[in-house]
Motif scaffolding. Sequence first.
Motif, PDB file in Angstrom:
ATOM      1  N   THR A  91       0.685  -1.465   0.104  1.00 52.01           N
ATOM      2  CA  THR A  91      -0.036  -0.017   0.105  1.00 52.01           C
ATOM      3  C   THR A  91       0.756   1.343   0.190  1.00 52.01           C
ATOM      4  O   THR A  91       0.394   2.356  -0.528  1.00 52.01           O
ATOM      5  N   TYR A 126      -5.594   2.946  -0.579  1.00 55.97           N
ATOM      6  CA  TYR A 126      -5.252   1.920   0.339  1.00 55.97           C
ATOM      7  C   TYR A 126      -5.904   0.584   0.247  1.00 55.97           C
ATOM      8  O   TYR A 126      -5.487  -0.379   0.370  1.00 55.97           O
ATOM      9  N   GLY A 163      -5.055  -1.525  -2.684  1.00 54.54           N
ATOM     10  CA  GLY A 163      -3.829  -2.009  -2.313  1.00 54.54           C
ATOM     11  C   GLY A 163      -3.963  -3.193  -1.228  1.00 54.54           C
ATOM     12  O   GLY A 163      -3.511  -4.377  -1.845  1.00 54.54           O
TER      13      GLY A 163
END
Length: 505
Positions: free
Chosen positions: A336, A350, A353
């Motif tokens: 991330t 985020y 990811g």
Amino acid sequence: MQDQAQHNNERPTLSFWQIWNMCLGFMGIQFGFALQNANVSRIFQTLGAEIDDIPILWVAAPLTGLIVQPIIGYLSDKTWGRLGRRRPYFFYGAIVTTAALLVMPNSPTLWVAAGMLWIMDASINVTMEPFRALVGDNLPNKQRALGYSLQSFFIGVGAVVASSLPWVLTNWFDVSNTAAAGVIPPSVQYAFYIGGAFLLVCVMWTVFTTKEYSPEQLASFSEDGDSSQAGQEKARINFARTLSVSGAVGVIIIAAVGLMDLEKELYLLGGLLVAFALLQALAAWQQQQGHTQNGFFTVVHDVFNMPRAMRQLAWVQFFSWFSLFAMWIYTTGAVTSYHFGTADVTSKAYNDGADWVGVLFAAYNGFAALAALVIPVMVKQWGIRLAHAVNLLVGALSLVSFLLIKDPNWLMLPMVGIGFAWASILSLPYAMLASALPSAKMGVYMGIFNFFIVIPQLLAASILGLILKHGFANEPIYALVIGGASFVLAALSLTRVKLNNKNIG
């Protein structure tokens, strides 16, 4: 002549489908384990954990294994009832694990989630430990590599589905992967619910389709392990040296943390050394008083009297699992931040990811399932030690490549190597170990062998955060590089392993 034939009796060869049924439950266990590995760091961060707090929160997983597995191994060696020797632990452990999986994604606070991790990991360990011993109990030496490789296959298949579930639910079924601050996304919640049901079904399949040998039947089979360990007579142990050293070092570390204002994670390392010294002191007192016919002293005694091959394999396991733990707790943070460019847990980048990490974890487990079919061929062609060393070195290169690859889509490539390393770690050390163990102590020694999975994880929880903070500006990508170096040390440690039994297939 009849007595001699009985003495030389070998375990019967089992059919492929008998081994299949015996190992299927491991797919369910890995379903829960993979959900835990791929999502618990995400849950912790969602509930407010900082990146350098993650390792100490994860300490629940290895610490429960350190305590639970030798106890369950010892008890299962002594158990025999309607469900057999190992299966009662499969049965009850699966029920508690399923309950924990249903509760975990509904944790309202960080400390509730940390507590649920303790419960979930303890129950997974209750279920998992006897599965390793069951293969050693039921299979002849020549089929053990196949048995443990089939376990690796099921682990891979289960983990593929489990690790990718949040991504699948989001992209195929339009279940949201974001939520308000402090709330676990619905995609993670539903994944845990599905995982709990799947685990229960798989484990119960093994419970009700697999038979076990009675203690009398096991005693009739010829020992292919270190028969000197099988007797009831316990050699006297001199605890003084390791007791004094571990206790002194532990006290020094604890004092240094307080006096020099060092990071509090080091309290864990010092406390574990002091606890080890106290356990030795209690065992020494029991030995002095002649109170040696109990489970506690038996486990401590067997730690100090491991077969030679087990002591040598311990180093291989230590470095292998240090690498794995670094990967599990830092891949989400690494990908991330390094590949998706954010540490904001509420951002879409985020969570995209984090979902991609789930896919990557699913991929390496999928490749592990395929590798499990190839590894027995590698063993046949190269020998068991060289095959394992090659797989560990491929895993090392794969972890280091995370630093070199910039495009997250290309991270799928190193998952192939990690898959081979993972499948090998889950099978070949146990095939080597089972050939060195007596049947009467298969469970307790498998539990003790878990120490060398747990101790490196506890060490990683104590020092990895500090190493990243002070040496790498808190960049989690370098935890994966450290993991790669540890895989290399594991491969080098294999050169010290000496196996008496050459018929390990």
